[in-house]
Motif scaffolding. Structure first.
Motif, PDB file in Angstrom:
ATOM      1  N   GLU A  44     -37.966  31.093  26.385  1.00  0.00           N
ATOM      2  CA  GLU A  44     -38.993  32.063  26.005  1.00  0.00           C
ATOM      3  C   GLU A  44     -39.114  32.263  24.495  1.00  0.00           C
ATOM      4  OE1 GLU A  44     -37.914  35.649  28.067  1.00  0.00           O
ATOM      5  OE2 GLU A  44     -38.283  34.763  30.039  1.00  0.00           O
ATOM      6  N   GLN A  45     -37.979  32.250  23.782  1.00  0.00           N
ATOM      7  CA  GLN A  45     -38.002  32.573  22.348  1.00  0.00           C
ATOM      8  C   GLN A  45     -37.374  31.497  21.457  1.00  0.00           C
ATOM      9  OE1 GLN A  45     -39.614  35.244  21.267  1.00  0.00           O
ATOM     10  NE2 GLN A  45     -40.045  35.914  23.354  1.00  0.00           N
ATOM     11  N   GLY A  46     -36.879  30.410  22.027  1.00  0.00           N
ATOM     12  CA  GLY A  46     -36.250  29.360  21.230  1.00  0.00           C
ATOM     13  C   GLY A  46     -34.869  29.743  20.711  1.00  0.00           C
ATOM     14  N   VAL A  47     -34.205  30.659  21.395  1.00  0.00           N
ATOM     15  CA  VAL A  47     -32.881  31.125  20.975  1.00  0.00           C
ATOM     16  C   VAL A  47     -31.826  30.079  21.339  1.00  0.00           C
ATOM     17  CG1 VAL A  47     -31.100  32.860  21.422  1.00  0.00           C
ATOM     18  CG2 VAL A  47     -33.479  33.562  21.146  1.00  0.00           C
ATOM     19  N   LYS A  48     -30.980  29.744  20.387  1.00  0.00           N
ATOM     20  CA  LYS A  48     -29.856  28.820  20.589  1.00  0.00           C
ATOM     21  C   LYS A  48     -28.593  29.503  20.067  1.00  0.00           C
ATOM     22  CE  LYS A  48     -32.600  25.391  21.796  1.00  0.00           C
ATOM     23  NZ  LYS A  48     -32.739  24.997  23.152  1.00  0.00           N
ATOM     24  N   HIS A  49     -27.457  28.850  20.223  1.00  0.00           N
ATOM     25  CA  HIS A  49     -26.195  29.436  19.754  1.00  0.00           C
ATOM     26  C   HIS A  49     -26.242  29.859  18.272  1.00  0.00           C
ATOM     27  CE1 HIS A  49     -24.665  27.324  23.411  1.00  0.00           C
ATOM     28  NE2 HIS A  49     -24.039  28.481  23.534  1.00  0.00           N
ATOM     29  N   PRO A  50     -26.774  29.034  17.357  1.00  0.00           N
ATOM     30  CA  PRO A  50     -26.833  29.457  15.950  1.00  0.00           C
ATOM     31  C   PRO A  50     -27.719  30.690  15.733  1.00  0.00           C
ATOM     32  CG  PRO A  50     -27.095  27.089  16.105  1.00  0.00           C
ATOM     33  CD  PRO A  50     -27.173  27.626  17.501  1.00  0.00           C
ATOM     34  N   SER A  51     -28.689  30.905  16.625  1.00  0.00           N
ATOM     35  CA  SER A  51     -29.547  32.097  16.518  1.00  0.00           C
ATOM     36  C   SER A  51     -28.719  33.363  16.713  1.00  0.00           C
ATOM     37  CB  SER A  51     -30.659  32.074  17.572  1.00  0.00           C
ATOM     38  OG  SER A  51     -31.355  30.854  17.587  1.00  0.00           O
ATOM     39  N   ILE A  52     -27.792  33.319  17.675  1.00  0.00           N
ATOM     40  CA  ILE A  52     -26.926  34.473  17.918  1.00  0.00           C
ATOM     41  C   ILE A  52     -26.089  34.748  16.674  1.00  0.00           C
ATOM     42  CG2 ILE A  52     -25.056  35.434  19.326  1.00  0.00           C
ATOM     43  CD1 ILE A  52     -25.950  33.509  21.584  1.00  0.00           C
ATOM     44  N   ALA A  53     -25.466  33.696  16.146  1.00  0.00           N
ATOM     45  CA  ALA A  53     -24.612  33.852  14.961  1.00  0.00           C
ATOM     46  C   ALA A  53     -25.398  34.436  13.795  1.00  0.00           C
ATOM     47  CB  ALA A  53     -23.999  32.506  14.575  1.00  0.00           C
ATOM     48  N   GLU A  54     -26.563  33.916  13.547  1.00  0.00           N
ATOM     49  CA  GLU A  54     -27.394  34.385  12.435  1.00  0.00           C
ATOM     50  C   GLU A  54     -27.832  35.830  12.650  1.00  0.00           C
ATOM     51  OE1 GLU A  54     -29.472  33.922   8.804  1.00  0.00           O
ATOM     52  OE2 GLU A  54     -28.180  32.426   9.750  1.00  0.00           O
ATOM     53  N   ALA A  55     -28.208  36.175  13.878  1.00  0.00           N
ATOM     54  CA  ALA A  55     -28.703  37.524  14.170  1.00  0.00           C
ATOM     55  C   ALA A  55     -27.643  38.593  13.951  1.00  0.00           C
ATOM     56  CB  ALA A  55     -29.226  37.604  15.602  1.00  0.00           C
ATOM     57  N   ILE A  56     -26.366  38.241  14.165  1.00  0.00           N
ATOM     58  CA  ILE A  56     -25.301  39.226  13.985  1.00  0.00           C
ATOM     59  C   ILE A  56     -24.556  39.043  12.667  1.00  0.00           C
ATOM     60  CG2 ILE A  56     -25.005  39.610  16.461  1.00  0.00           C
ATOM     61  CD1 ILE A  56     -22.473  37.855  16.324  1.00  0.00           C
ATOM     62  N   GLY A  57     -25.061  38.136  11.819  1.00  0.00           N
ATOM     63  CA  GLY A  57     -24.451  37.921  10.500  1.00  0.00           C
ATOM     64  C   GLY A  57     -23.107  37.230  10.559  1.00  0.00           C
ATOM     65  N   GLU A  58     -22.931  36.379  11.540  1.00  0.00           N
ATOM     66  CA  GLU A  58     -21.659  35.681  11.731  1.00  0.00           C
ATOM     67  C   GLU A  58     -21.701  34.304  11.095  1.00  0.00           C
ATOM     68  OE1 GLU A  58     -18.258  35.277  11.992  1.00  0.00           O
ATOM     69  OE2 GLU A  58     -18.562  36.818  13.510  1.00  0.00           O
ATOM     70  N   ARG A  59     -20.782  34.044  10.188  1.00  0.00           N
ATOM     71  CA  ARG A  59     -20.714  32.734   9.532  1.00  0.00           C
ATOM     72  C   ARG A  59     -19.639  31.839  10.141  1.00  0.00           C
ATOM     73  NH1 ARG A  59     -24.197  32.841   5.602  1.00  0.00           N
ATOM     74  NH2 ARG A  59     -24.520  34.635   4.269  1.00  0.00           N
ATOM     75  N   ASP A  60     -18.616  32.439  10.726  1.00  0.00           N
ATOM     76  CA  ASP A  60     -17.493  31.679  11.277  1.00  0.00           C
ATOM     77  C   ASP A  60     -17.531  31.710  12.798  1.00  0.00           C
ATOM     78  OD1 ASP A  60     -16.444  31.241   8.689  1.00  0.00           O
ATOM     79  OD2 ASP A  60     -15.561  33.241   8.719  1.00  0.00           O
TER      80      ASP A  60
END
Length: 173
Positions: free
Chosen positions: A73-89
């Motif tokens: 529906e929105q093109g969300v992938k694993h890196p999207s989650i990391a980016e959305a919560i400000g996670e670099r590691d």
């Protein structure tokens, strides 16, 4: 308690996340967290369904997840989650399926491609932090890469007085 294995340090091996997917997650507060408290309350943050997840360095004992429907529906992938919560590691990524009193979790991520050794950390967290009982382990070859899948028994919420799932016929394999 056994010593915690060293977590993996995963790198996104594909394209960066779509900005609109990250914005959707932020705007709609769509990233949920599985914590020790939510496990004690009977997984109240995770209804039955399929999810994609990450475990990050900022909160290494919290599994951050979104409904898998958001992939299409929105093109969300694993890196999207990391980016959305400000996670670099990112230390682990994959899929989760919740069905009644069972939770299946795997290491299937095309972006982060967690190695099988990364599972040691996840297994430790699930057993020693969340207190979940491993009832089944599967191994599948997925496009030349081994995907491990672990099935856990979800206990009844603390203080609920409900019978345990083992009494309802879930047998360890």
């Amino acid at each position: 308690m056994p010593k915690m294995p060293k977590p993996c340090d995963l790198v996104n091996t594909r394209k960066p996340p779509k900005p609109e997917a990250v914005e959707y997650l932020k705007k709609n507060n769509a990233v949920k967290g599985l914590t020790k408290a939510s496990v004690k309350r009977g997984f109240n943050t995770m209804p039955d369904g399929k999810y994609i997840y990450i475990v990050g360095g900022k909160s290494p004992m919290t599994i951050k997840f979104v409904d898998v429907k958001l992939e299409k529906e929105q093109g969300v992938k694993h890196p999207s989650i990391a980016e959305a919560i400000g996670e670099r590691d990112v230390m682990m990524a994959g899929e989760i399926v919740r069905r009644g009193n069972t939770l299946k979790i795997n290491n299937s991520s095309g972006h982060y491609k967690p190695a099988r050794g990364c599972n040691k950390y996840l297994l430790w967290v699930m057993k020693n932090y969340y207190g979940l009982k491993l009832i089944k382990k599967n191994e599948r070859n997925l496009k030349g890469r081994v995907k491990d899948e672990f099935t856990y028994e979800i206990p009844s919420p603390a203080g609920s007085g409900s019978e345990t799932s083992s009494k309802r016929g879930v047998k360890p394999e």
